[in-house]
Design an enzyme around this catalytic site. Structure first.
Site, mmCIF file in Angstrom:
data_model
loop_
_atom_site.group_PDB
_atom_site.id
_atom_site.type_symbol
_atom_site.label_atom_id
_atom_site.label_comp_id
_atom_site.label_asym_id
_atom_site.label_seq_id
_atom_site.Cartn_x
_atom_site.Cartn_y
_atom_site.Cartn_z
ATOM 1 N N ASN A 230 -0.759 -0.472 22.209
ATOM 2 C CA ASN A 230 -1.728 -0.532 21.330
ATOM 3 C C ASN A 230 -0.560 -2.047 19.904
ATOM 4 O O ASN A 230 0.577 -1.378 19.986
ATOM 5 C CB ASN A 230 -2.073 0.863 19.982
ATOM 6 C CG ASN A 230 -2.849 -0.419 18.398
ATOM 7 O OD1 ASN A 230 -3.310 -1.348 18.610
ATOM 8 N ND2 ASN A 230 -2.633 0.751 17.730
ATOM 9 N N TRP A 231 -1.164 -3.334 20.046
ATOM 10 C CA TRP A 231 -0.370 -4.534 20.023
ATOM 11 C C TRP A 231 -0.789 -4.176 18.444
ATOM 12 O O TRP A 231 -0.469 -5.445 17.218
ATOM 13 C CB TRP A 231 -0.461 -5.717 20.474
ATOM 14 C CG TRP A 231 0.380 -5.060 22.195
ATOM 15 C CD1 TRP A 231 0.446 -4.642 22.613
ATOM 16 C CD2 TRP A 231 -0.623 -6.547 23.393
ATOM 17 N NE1 TRP A 231 0.962 -4.996 23.999
ATOM 18 C CE2 TRP A 231 0.555 -6.136 24.046
ATOM 19 C CE3 TRP A 231 -0.782 -7.873 22.818
ATOM 20 C CZ2 TRP A 231 1.422 -7.082 25.236
ATOM 21 C CZ3 TRP A 231 -0.678 -8.448 24.356
ATOM 22 C CH2 TRP A 231 -0.319 -7.964 25.114
ATOM 23 N N LYS A 232 -1.551 -3.773 17.610
ATOM 24 C CA LYS A 232 -1.775 -3.915 16.121
ATOM 25 C C LYS A 232 -1.386 -5.100 15.618
ATOM 26 O O LYS A 232 -2.298 -6.036 17.287
ATOM 27 C CB LYS A 232 -0.614 -3.479 15.243
ATOM 28 C CG LYS A 232 -0.333 -1.861 15.836
ATOM 29 C CD LYS A 232 0.381 -0.798 15.091
ATOM 30 C CE LYS A 232 0.698 -0.003 15.769
ATOM 31 N NZ LYS A 232 0.984 1.151 14.854
ATOM 32 N N GLY B 121 5.231 5.192 13.513
ATOM 33 C CA GLY B 121 5.922 3.520 13.699
ATOM 34 C C GLY B 121 6.791 3.668 13.161
ATOM 35 O O GLY B 121 7.673 3.971 12.317
ATOM 36 N N GLU C 250 -2.572 11.369 17.663
ATOM 37 C CA GLU C 250 -1.391 10.287 16.811
ATOM 38 C C GLU C 250 -1.791 11.329 15.627
ATOM 39 O O GLU C 250 -2.102 10.947 15.176
ATOM 40 C CB GLU C 250 -1.624 9.128 16.604
ATOM 41 C CG GLU C 250 -2.168 8.745 18.362
ATOM 42 C CD GLU C 250 -2.562 7.308 18.020
ATOM 43 O OE1 GLU C 250 -1.430 6.777 18.905
ATOM 44 O OE2 GLU C 250 -2.554 6.372 17.055
ATOM 45 N N HIS D 132 -8.055 4.847 14.855
ATOM 46 C CA HIS D 132 -6.740 4.892 14.287
ATOM 47 C C HIS D 132 -6.119 5.205 12.461
ATOM 48 O O HIS D 132 -7.001 4.824 11.871
ATOM 49 C CB HIS D 132 -6.210 3.079 14.693
ATOM 50 C CG HIS D 132 -4.611 3.172 15.042
ATOM 51 N ND1 HIS D 132 -3.824 3.213 13.528
ATOM 52 C CD2 HIS D 132 -3.753 3.315 16.226
ATOM 53 C CE1 HIS D 132 -2.406 3.356 14.704
ATOM 54 N NE2 HIS D 132 -2.518 3.180 15.338
ATOM 55 N N SER E 82 5.593 7.294 18.551
ATOM 56 C CA SER E 82 7.045 6.487 18.961
ATOM 57 C C SER E 82 7.444 7.606 20.256
ATOM 58 O O SER E 82 8.294 7.574 20.116
ATOM 59 C CB SER E 82 7.566 7.401 18.152
ATOM 60 O OG SER E 82 7.568 6.974 16.128
ATOM 61 N N GLY F 88 2.403 2.258 20.223
ATOM 62 C CA GLY F 88 2.535 1.251 19.370
ATOM 63 C C GLY F 88 3.814 0.404 19.365
ATOM 64 O O GLY F 88 3.656 -1.264 20.865
ATOM 65 N N GLY F 89 4.351 0.326 18.843
ATOM 66 C CA GLY F 89 5.941 -0.822 18.858
ATOM 67 C C GLY F 89 6.482 -1.159 20.568
ATOM 68 O O GLY F 89 7.072 -2.557 20.618
ATOM 69 N N GLU G 236 -4.399 3.817 11.017
ATOM 70 C CA GLU G 236 -4.632 2.992 9.885
ATOM 71 C C GLU G 236 -5.353 2.212 9.558
ATOM 72 O O GLU G 236 -5.515 1.553 8.409
ATOM 73 C CB GLU G 236 -2.870 1.843 10.891
ATOM 74 C CG GLU G 236 -1.650 1.741 10.720
ATOM 75 C CD GLU G 236 -1.704 1.480 12.593
ATOM 76 O OE1 GLU G 236 -1.818 0.382 13.340
ATOM 77 O OE2 GLU G 236 -0.435 1.813 12.416
HETATM 78 C C1 PEP Z 1 0.214 3.576 17.109
HETATM 79 O O1 PEP Z 1 -0.254 2.274 17.092
HETATM 80 O O2 PEP Z 1 -0.960 3.775 18.055
HETATM 81 C C2 PEP Z 1 1.461 4.193 17.310
HETATM 82 C C3 PEP Z 1 1.458 5.051 18.086
HETATM 83 O O3 PEP Z 1 2.476 3.342 17.324
HETATM 84 P P1 PEP Z 1 4.431 3.106 17.537
HETATM 85 O O4 PEP Z 1 4.103 4.086 19.060
HETATM 86 O O5 PEP Z 1 4.762 3.175 17.369
HETATM 87 O O6 PEP Z 1 4.295 5.220 17.130
#
Ligand code: PEP
Length: 267
Positions: A9-11, A184, A178, A105, A224, A245-246, A107
């Protein structure tokens, strides 16, 4: 056996130009073993969720890639068309080359007010155009500390799946557990906590939609995820992939996550 899904997920990162560069670095190792064989056998799928503006470039970059790569959008509106400035319809997402779309999600829930009712509408609208929702559920830290993890994720899951025919769940829908406190933050859920929540979600699906739906539906863990914790998470019975994500933003770290997944398959 459920096919492993490794999703990035590149957000709101990666311009179209940066997307093009990413794929130039990321794709070449897939023409060599062991990655080539793992994708060809169909045991693993790698999906990207770029910003809307990068979907076309990503789709073009992936055209010559081996099968096993997919694209998804990060959001969708539930209406087919209309006066909804700034929104994107399910058929627009489908025509951009997507197979998946994120729904719920954290966010979107916490920063943009996405409610359980909206997730239910989005899931139905995606199914109507044969797109597969990746439906995110998860508790906040406060909810976890009060012992409310299970009731919270159960409420989110059942609200989003309200009215969904059970046959749409097994192959056409993905759930991502999640925990909000892990997204994050660098704090990953332990593999046993992640397994416990994913197992619980599968049991909820079984209770309400039947054994076939529960056996077929893929449940991912997200929060994470890094190259170093991927294998342990994927070794758990009810974790069918990861939503990253990251660590999906750099081609080398996402590649290491895919390699760790391939190792767990013994492929
Ligand atoms: C996400 O955005 O779905 C996520 C899990 O982010 P991260 O891996 O950065 O925690």
């Amino acid at each position: 056996m459920r096919r492993l899904l490794i999703a990035g997920n590149w957000k709101m990162h990666m311009t179209a130009g940066e997307t093009e560069h990413f794929f130039k670095d990321f794709l070449p190792p897939f023409s060599e073993e062991p990655l080539k064989g793992a994708l060809a056998k169909g045991h693993i799928e790698v999906a990207f969720f770029p910003a809307f503006t990068s979907l076309y470039v990503a789709s073009f970059a992936m055209e010559g890639a081996p099968k096993g790569f997919s694209l998804g959008a990060q959001n969708v509106h539930w209406e087919a068309k209309g006066a909804f400035t700034g929104e994107i319809s399910p058929s627009m997402v489908a025509e951009s080359g997507c197979r998946y779309c994120l729904v719920g999600h954290s966010e979107r829930r916490h920063l943009f007010g996405e409610t359980d009712e909206m997730t239910q509408r989005k899931i139905g609208a995606l199914h109507d155009v044969s797109l597969k929702p990746v439906f995110c559920v998860g508790e906040t830290l406060e909810e976890r500390e009060k012992g409310k993890t299970f009731p919270v994720v159960e409420r989110q899951l059942l609200a989003g799946f309200d009215g969904v025919p059970s046959e749409k769940l097994s192959l056409e829908t993905v759930v991502a557990y999640e925990p909000v406190w892990a997204i994050g933050t660098g704090k990953t859920a332990s593999e046993s906590d992640a397994q416990e929540a994913c197992h619980y979600l599968r049991a909820v699906v079984a209770r309400h939609f039947g054994k076939d739906a529960a056996d077929g539906i893929r449940i991912l863990y997200g929060g994470s995820v890094k190259p170093g914790n991927t294998a342990k998470l994927l070794a758990m019975d009810d974790i069918d992939g990861v939503l990253v994500g990251g660590a999906s933003l750099k081609s080398d770290s996402f590649l290491d996550i895919v390699k760790a997944a391939v190792t767990t398959l013994g492929a």
